[in-house]
Write a protein that holds these residues in place. Structure first.
Motif, PDB file in Angstrom:
ATOM      1  N   THR A 194       0.808  -1.215   0.000  1.00 54.77           N
ATOM      2  CA  THR A 194       0.000   0.000   0.000  1.00 54.77           C
ATOM      3  C   THR A 194       0.843   1.268   0.000  1.00 54.77           C
ATOM      4  OG1 THR A 194      -0.126  -0.100   2.415  1.00 54.77           O
ATOM      5  CG2 THR A 194      -1.946  -1.080   1.163  1.00 54.77           C
ATOM      6  N   ALA A 281      -5.691   3.590   3.138  1.00 49.43           N
ATOM      7  CA  ALA A 281      -7.045   3.920   2.705  1.00 49.43           C
ATOM      8  C   ALA A 281      -7.125   4.093   1.198  1.00 49.43           C
ATOM      9  CB  ALA A 281      -7.511   5.189   3.412  1.00 49.43           C
ATOM     10  N   ARG A 282      -6.126   4.748   0.594  1.00 45.08           N
ATOM     11  CA  ARG A 282      -6.128   4.932  -0.861  1.00 45.08           C
ATOM     12  C   ARG A 282      -6.110   3.574  -1.573  1.00 45.08           C
ATOM     13  NH1 ARG A 282      -4.151   9.185  -4.010  1.00 45.08           N
ATOM     14  NH2 ARG A 282      -4.859  10.479  -2.262  1.00 45.08           N
ATOM     15  N   LEU A 284      -7.679   0.939  -0.847  1.00 47.00           N
ATOM     16  CA  LEU A 284      -8.980   0.266  -0.886  1.00 47.00           C
ATOM     17  C   LEU A 284      -9.662   0.425  -2.235  1.00 47.00           C
ATOM     18  CD1 LEU A 284     -10.479   1.118   2.635  1.00 47.00           C
ATOM     19  CD2 LEU A 284      -9.135  -0.871   1.937  1.00 47.00           C
ATOM     20  N   ARG A 290     -15.540  -4.348  -0.880  1.00 45.85           N
ATOM     21  CA  ARG A 290     -15.204  -3.665   0.369  1.00 45.85           C
ATOM     22  C   ARG A 290     -15.183  -4.683   1.504  1.00 45.85           C
ATOM     23  NH1 ARG A 290     -14.228   1.119   1.816  1.00 45.85           N
ATOM     24  NH2 ARG A 290     -14.372   1.754   3.985  1.00 45.85           N
ATOM     25  N   CYS A 294     -10.895  -5.040   9.230  1.00 41.19           N
ATOM     26  CA  CYS A 294      -9.459  -5.067   8.979  1.00 41.19           C
ATOM     27  C   CYS A 294      -8.753  -5.575  10.215  1.00 41.19           C
ATOM     28  CB  CYS A 294      -8.972  -3.659   8.633  1.00 41.19           C
ATOM     29  SG  CYS A 294      -7.178  -3.507   8.450  1.00 41.19           S
ATOM     30  N   LEU A 310      -6.467   4.708  11.843  1.00 36.16           N
ATOM     31  CA  LEU A 310      -6.876   3.796  10.774  1.00 36.16           C
ATOM     32  C   LEU A 310      -8.385   3.635  10.620  1.00 36.16           C
ATOM     33  CD1 LEU A 310      -4.095   1.066  11.050  1.00 36.16           C
ATOM     34  CD2 LEU A 310      -4.593   2.463   9.038  1.00 36.16           C
ATOM     35  N   TYR A 313      -9.753   6.605   8.615  1.00 38.41           N
ATOM     36  CA  TYR A 313      -9.304   6.628   7.225  1.00 38.41           C
ATOM     37  C   TYR A 313      -9.926   5.489   6.417  1.00 38.41           C
ATOM     38  CZ  TYR A 313      -5.755  10.311   7.557  1.00 38.41           C
ATOM     39  OH  TYR A 313      -5.113  11.514   7.681  1.00 38.41           O
ATOM     40  N   LEU A 314     -10.052   4.301   7.017  1.00 38.72           N
ATOM     41  CA  LEU A 314     -10.550   3.135   6.281  1.00 38.72           C
ATOM     42  C   LEU A 314     -12.070   3.025   6.321  1.00 38.72           C
ATOM     43  CD1 LEU A 314      -7.498   2.452   6.451  1.00 38.72           C
ATOM     44  CD2 LEU A 314      -8.144   0.084   6.896  1.00 38.72           C
ATOM     45  N   ASN A 315     -12.705   3.678   7.276  1.00 43.98           N
ATOM     46  CA  ASN A 315     -14.156   3.617   7.439  1.00 43.98           C
ATOM     47  C   ASN A 315     -14.641   2.175   7.612  1.00 43.98           C
ATOM     48  OD1 ASN A 315     -16.760   4.661   7.682  1.00 43.98           O
ATOM     49  ND2 ASN A 315     -17.150   4.507   5.485  1.00 43.98           N
TER      50      ASN A 315
END
Length: 369
Positions: A194, A281-282, A284, A290, A294, A310, A313-315
């Motif tokens: 990532t 996050a980017r 994903l 989805r 995580c 995290l 950012y990751l929701n």
């Protein structure tokens, strides 16, 4: 590389020294390379500071490496002996060692394509008296793959063993960050690096405070994220490139150093910590579905500031690997025990969805004592 082996579980020791260069993780795993039959003892043997400095001097393929390779291999033999002692086992109880070695250079897109791990599998077999599998990445690269990440097949085996619901995201935060997205089918794996993990943060602390890392994310917690610097960091072209893709430890070093120059130690630590979270996050956007949650392994999960960032950012829910019953500090060492069994049996170590290799490919080289 393969030889006739009954499909039954064996005790194997996996050895991993990651791009954070903090030391050697050694772990016992009982496996046939497809299923997990049992977990054993595990330990981390820190590198002596002198050896760590010697390894740093070899990064990127710089400087003489032969003597450092021997010293590093001897340190791995010490880790094997220490683990056997803790477990009350003898070399004869172990089928193989899975020896990753210390990555000095990872350039899968260069010409010539290369991934170089320091360490001598033949010497380790002689020092320990245990057959050793090494050189896990070369066959994948020769077949058009990135040579990384290699842990996803073990992530999938762990998820099956624990009965975890898919789709599941496994995030490893070593020197570099990488993710595995595990789908509903056994062969439904997507994986890639990532961006930065701990390496930029560690290097920032070393330059500005002399500390080896940001213990618990304490320095970052006192700083403010410089949003302009973060946006500039995220403008790196790597993030827009689709997988398959993988990174060398220092691929972002010059980019980050130029952008963060002039920040205070605390603000720099905060900004680089946010950079790690934002880059995950980017990533994903490159996944086919989805994930539901995580799970985080690797040293980065000890950074409380990063772990607080995290989920936002990751929701999605973000938890340490231990919440699934996994050994987050030694998961990659276990993985190379698992991959050693697969290599000896001639089973694939990588798939098109994990490294971009043209077809599923095995690999590794077997060294006898």
């Amino acid at each position: 590389m393969s030889q006739p082996v009954l499909s039954q579980p064996y005790w194997i020791i996996g050895l991993m020294s990651g791009t954070s260069m903090d030391g050697i993780d050694a772990a016992l795993l009982r496996t046939d390379g497809e299923t997990i039959a049992g977990f054993g003892r595990a330990l981390t043997l820190p590198y002596p500071e002198a050896l760590r400095a010697q390894i740093r001097g070899c990064l990127g393929g710089q400087g003489p490496t032969a003597a450092v390779s021997r010293a590093l291999t001897a340190a791995h033999a010490d880790a094997v002996r220490a683990l056997l002692g803790q477990a009350g086992m003898a070399p004869a109880d172990i089928a193989w060692l899975g020896f990753h070695g210390q990555t000095l250079l990872h350039r899968p897109d260069a010409r010539p394509r290369r991934s170089w791990q320091l360490g001598d599998g033949g010497l380790l077999a002689r020092l320990t008296g245990i057959a050793t599998v090494s050189d896990f990445r070369a066959a994948d690269i020769a077949m058009g793959g990135q040579g990384a990440p290699l842990v996803p097949l073990y992530h999938a085996a762990l998820a099956r063993h624990a009965g975890l619901a898919a789709p599941l995201l496994v995030l490893n935060l070593g020197g570099v960050g990488n993710v595995t997205c595990i789908g509903a089918r056994d062969d439904d794996l997507r994986a890639f690096d990532t961006g930065p993990g701990n390496a930029l943060i560690d290097d920032w602390l070393r330059r500005h405070t002399g500390a080896a890392h940001d213990e618990g994310g304490a320095l970052a917690a006192t700083g403010m994220v410089d949003e302009a610097a973060l946006a500039a960091l995220m403008a790196h072209p790597y993030f827009a490139a689709p997988p398959p893709k993988s990174l060398d430890r220092d691929d972002f070093a010059a980019h980050a150093e130029a952008i963060t120059a002039g920040l205070s130690p605390a603000d720099g630590a905060a900004t680089l910590t946010a950079f790690t979270a934002a880059s995950v996050a980017r990533g994903l956007a490159h996944l086919p579905e989805r994930p539901l949650r995580c799970l985080v392994a690797g040293g980065g999960r000890h950074n409380a500031t990063l772990m607080r960032l995290l989920p936002g950012y990751l929701n999605m829910p973000v938890e340490a690997a231990e919440q699934a019953g996994w050994h987050g500090d030694h998961l990659e060492a276990e993985a190379f025990a698992f991959l050693a069994a697969r290599a000896v049996r001639g089973l694939p170590l990588s798939l098109p969805g994990t490294t971009g290799v043209r077809v599923p490919v095995t690999g590794g080289r077997l060294w006898r004592p």
